[in-house]
Motif scaffolding. Structure first.
Motif, short mmCIF file in Angstrom:
data_model
loop_
_atom_site.label_atom_id
_atom_site.label_comp_id
_atom_site.label_asym_id
_atom_site.label_seq_id
_atom_site.Cartn_x
_atom_site.Cartn_y
_atom_site.Cartn_z
N PHE A 93 0.86 -1.17 0.00
CA PHE A 93 0.00 0.00 0.00
C PHE A 93 0.90 1.23 0.00
O PHE A 93 2.11 1.12 0.13
CB PHE A 93 -0.88 0.02 1.26
N MET A 94 0.28 2.38 -0.11
CA MET A 94 1.01 3.63 0.01
C MET A 94 0.09 4.69 0.61
O MET A 94 -1.13 4.61 0.45
CB MET A 94 1.58 4.08 -1.34
N LEU A 95 0.69 5.60 1.31
CA LEU A 95 -0.03 6.76 1.82
C LEU A 95 0.25 7.91 0.88
O LEU A 95 1.41 8.24 0.62
CB LEU A 95 0.45 7.10 3.23
N LEU A 96 -0.82 8.51 0.35
CA LEU A 96 -0.70 9.63 -0.56
C LEU A 96 -1.25 10.89 0.10
O LEU A 96 -2.27 10.84 0.77
CB LEU A 96 -1.47 9.38 -1.85
N SER A 103 -4.50 15.73 4.32
CA SER A 103 -4.65 14.41 4.92
C SER A 103 -3.92 13.39 4.06
O SER A 103 -3.46 13.69 2.95
CB SER A 103 -6.13 14.03 5.03
N LEU A 104 -3.81 12.20 4.58
CA LEU A 104 -3.18 11.11 3.84
C LEU A 104 -4.24 10.05 3.55
O LEU A 104 -5.05 9.73 4.40
CB LEU A 104 -2.06 10.48 4.66
N SER A 105 -4.22 9.54 2.33
CA SER A 105 -5.14 8.45 2.01
C SER A 105 -4.33 7.18 1.79
O SER A 105 -3.23 7.21 1.22
CB SER A 105 -5.97 8.80 0.77
N LEU A 106 -4.87 6.06 2.26
CA LEU A 106 -4.23 4.76 2.12
C LEU A 106 -4.81 4.06 0.91
O LEU A 106 -6.01 3.84 0.83
CB LEU A 106 -4.48 3.93 3.39
N PRO A 126 5.60 4.54 1.63
CA PRO A 126 5.33 3.13 1.42
C PRO A 126 4.78 2.45 2.68
O PRO A 126 5.21 2.75 3.78
CB PRO A 126 6.71 2.56 1.07
N VAL A 127 3.83 1.58 2.48
CA VAL A 127 3.26 0.77 3.56
C VAL A 127 3.30 -0.67 3.01
O VAL A 127 2.31 -1.18 2.53
CB VAL A 127 1.81 1.21 3.89
N TRP A 128 4.47 -1.27 3.06
CA TRP A 128 4.69 -2.54 2.40
C TRP A 128 4.70 -3.68 3.40
O TRP A 128 5.71 -3.96 4.03
CB TRP A 128 5.98 -2.50 1.59
#
Length: 142
Positions: A93-96, A103-106, A126-128
């Protein structure tokens, strides 16, 4: 297959957390272990999915994600993709950054989206979970 449980000390050794972090995260309800009453004392045990949660927190904090964002990310993943923590399958996943409201979206990792966001000057975090799993597999008892 029989589930294996780990003490706080074992969980700390396997995931790289400190015992204090584990205790704090338990107290705050961030990572809630399986708790088993035995005799007059209380023993706390963590499942393999709890170890993934702990290792994910350690990983995210180590790459510079703030504690609050790491907690929000873990909570969101547990709500939206609960099987990720028990399946043994990593996912990226990623936080944008959403510039309008800061804000950040996943979202699921997509290389083109990540590059486009970076080209716009927006951070991509990165949310790996596959990286988290790889680290855990080598440390888990067989």
């Amino acid at each position: 297959m029989e589930e294996i449980f780990f003490t706080s000390k074992q969980a700390a050794e396997i995931t790289g957390c400190t015992l204090r972090q584990i205790q704090y995260w338990r107290e705050k309800g961030i990572v809630v272990p399986v708790i088993s009453e035995t005799g007059t004392g209380r023993s706390i045990y963590y499942s393999r999915s709890n170890l993934v949660e702990l290792a994910a927190m350690v990983y995210w904090l180590s790459v510079g994600i703030s504690f609050d964002i790491a907690c929000q990310t873990l909570k969101k993943l547990k709500e939206e993709e609960p099987e990720l923590f028990s399946s043994g399958q990593g996912k990226r996943f990623m936080l944008l950054s959403e510039a309008q409201d800061k804000s950040l979206s996943l979202v699921e990792f997509d290389r083109k989206s990540a590059i486009a966001s970076l080209d716009e000057g927006k951070p991509v975090i990165p949310v790996w979970l596959d990286v988290v799993y790889q680290g855990l597999v080598s440390k888990l008892p067989r």
